[in-house]
Design a protein around this motif. Sequence first.
Motif: not given
Length: 296
Positions: A184-208
């Motif tokens: 998140f790096g440096a976040v000031s007190m009293g404020e909020s920081a947002e991040r996103t993460v991507r999850i990708r399926q790699l194999e042809d198997i049941p995945f959720e």
Amino acid sequence: MKLRVNQIAGLVIAGLALLIALIFAADRRTAPESEDWLDDVRESARETSRTGSGYEGTLPPVGSDPDASAVIAVDEDDIDVGVIPRDEITELELMVHNQGRRELRIHDINFDCASATGRLHNERIPPAESTTLLVALNPELMGGFESDCTLTLFSNDYRRSQFPVRIRARVEPEFTVEPAQVDFGAVSMGESAERTVRIRQLEDIPFEVTGVEPLGDAPGFELSYEQLPEDEWRQPGMKEYELRMRMTPQRPGRFAGRFLVHTSLERLPQWRGQIQGESVRFYTVSSHRLNVTEPR
């Protein structure tokens, strides 16, 4: 009357004499037959030192040449196995050598992870000879995509009675997480920081992805997820999910935490990720010298 007193006195003296005799007899029974009984104890100790007590110690026998001892060695003590299959046990063979002049005895093998086990072909290795250590890595017990395990060989090599060997491996991944560690790096007190993460399926198997949760290491950390529409997937049929993270620091200083991703996979029902960053104040306090003068 005088005769009775003499009789009583005689009986008392006789009784005392009998008691003293019994005490001396008891002492003779419990005392060692040989006056040099300590010599027997010393000889027994020397014999134990020469022949061993049944469990080989780490020190050479008393009075022996320290260089005439067992010396353990392996070809490599930091092994990178590379990528291993996710659906089968991987086996590797390590050679354990005795480079010393006494028999090497391996007492025990210890692993600091549950995903690895090992077995020696021979626990006793003559001088200048070797034996095989078979190690099995079970990906179902790794709990992730990487394994970093240390096995320790316990032996009678008094210089290295505990010999560690590091074994690293990576499992064929069923999905990817980008990034795996969120900063998140440096976040000031009293404020909020947002991040996103991507999850990708790699194999042809049941995945959720079936759920996400923060593990409570960092106060102010919030986490949610959603499955992305198919037209946003990188490969057709391979699902993608987005994790949304928000951090609202509760106290100044460095912070670190973890989060859990629940999946439908049998091998990996849970995956752990990490977050980090630093909470900073939006102001600083510094000292200044004040000049105070009396009014004129």
